[in-house]
Design a protein around this motif. Structure first.
Motif, PDB file in Angstrom:
ATOM      1  N   THR A  48       0.812  -1.225   0.000  1.00 14.70           N
ATOM      2  CA  THR A  48       0.000   0.000   0.000  1.00 14.70           C
ATOM      3  C   THR A  48       0.846   1.277   0.000  1.00 14.70           C
ATOM      4  N   PHE A  66       2.702   1.870  -2.441  1.00 14.60           N
ATOM      5  CA  PHE A  66       2.730   2.196  -3.864  1.00 14.60           C
ATOM      6  C   PHE A  66       1.331   2.356  -4.460  1.00 14.60           C
ATOM      7  N   ILE A  67       0.349   1.700  -3.852  1.00 16.62           N
ATOM      8  CA  ILE A  67      -1.025   1.797  -4.351  1.00 16.62           C
ATOM      9  C   ILE A  67      -1.926   2.265  -3.221  1.00 16.62           C
ATOM     10  N   GLY A  76      -9.137  -2.922  -5.520  1.00 15.18           N
ATOM     11  CA  GLY A  76      -8.372  -2.286  -6.580  1.00 15.18           C
ATOM     12  C   GLY A  76      -7.212  -3.134  -7.069  1.00 15.18           C
ATOM     13  N   TYR A  77      -6.288  -2.478  -7.782  1.00 16.58           N
ATOM     14  CA  TYR A  77      -5.188  -3.181  -8.450  1.00 16.58           C
ATOM     15  C   TYR A  77      -4.175  -3.786  -7.480  1.00 16.58           C
ATOM     16  N   VAL A  78      -4.239  -3.434  -6.216  1.00 16.85           N
ATOM     17  CA  VAL A  78      -3.292  -3.977  -5.245  1.00 16.85           C
ATOM     18  C   VAL A  78      -3.384  -5.501  -5.191  1.00 16.85           C
TER      19      VAL A  78
END
Length: 241
Positions: free
Chosen positions: A91, A93-94, A157-159
């Motif tokens: 998290t 980074f995202i 999400g994309y994580v």
């Protein structure tokens, strides 16, 4: 070649990306219905793996003793702590999606990391492929993981897609380690090992349908001790009976 390991990691990566991109179009009823089917599939895989076992007593002993050991050393708690540390790193980074609160996001992401990186099915599948090249378990798991990742990614999400990286590393290590262990085993030990893994898959299925929350993470040591117990049963105990 770790075909199953690669396919499983790719399924999480692609499923996570697909869910993050198109998850907003999925209804909650659709997601809940698929989760129930995933659980039933996990149970079916477990039953299929249990059926060929050779020494029921040895497998039962392994599951009971292994789970007791896992509970005694709080293995599940350690795995959750590792997942939490992994979540904190990811998290960075995202960011958290704006439509979900941080506490819910953190708790759910830790659950997903444990599910993909430390599930009994995944560990069992990686070890089986490393021992005899059979990627069936991991390929079957990949089908479930693609849709599971998509459903979780619809909310997180994309994580979720990035979890494929640590999952691949962990399963690859298990794959290599299993290749070193295999020459020391017998066909009977392998079948009993698969049966113990099947017990974990069955327990995972119950968790997925939220019928009974088995301590699946704490059951993992059973897969370490089942082959020595199987050997002991065949060579020492059974001749005395």
């Amino acid at each position: 070649m770790p075909i199953g390991v690669i396919i499983n990691a790719a399924s999480v990566l692609l499923g996570g990306a697909f869910g993050a991109f198109g998850g907003k179009y999925l209804s909650q009823k659709f997601k809940d219905g698929l989760n129930m089917v995933f659980g039933a599939c996990s149970m079916a895989m477990g039953i299929y793996s249990i059926a060929p076992m050779k020494n029921m007593a040895a497998v039962i002993f392994a599951v009971i003793i292994g789970t007791a050991l896992g509970l005694a050393i709080h293995l599940g708690d350690w795995i959750n702590r590792g997942a939490k540390a992994m979540q904190n790193f990811i998290t960075r980074f995202i960011p958290t999606p704006s439509d979900i609160d941080q506490s819910t996001f953190d708790a759910t992401l830790v659950t997903v990391i444990v599910l993909f990186c430390a599930s009994g099915t995944g560990i069992y599948g990686a070890l089986v492929e490393g021992m005899n090249g059979d990627a069936t378990i991991l390929i079957s798991k990949s089908i479930l993981d693609f849709f599971t990742a998509a459903i979780f990614a619809a909310n997180l999400g994309y994580v979720v897609a990035l979890i494929a990286i640590p999952q691949f590393v962990i399963f690859l290590i298990l794959f290599v380690a299993a290749g070193l262990i295999y020459p020391l085993t017998t066909p009977t030990m392998i079948l009993d090992f698969k049966a113990a893994g099947g017990m974990l898959m069955l327990a995972t299925g119950f968790r997925m349908v939220q019928l009974k929350m088995f301590p699946t993470a704490d059951m993992i040591p059973a897969m370490i001790i089942v082959m020595p117990l199987s050997w002991l049963w065949v060579t020492v105990i059974a001749p005395l009976l």
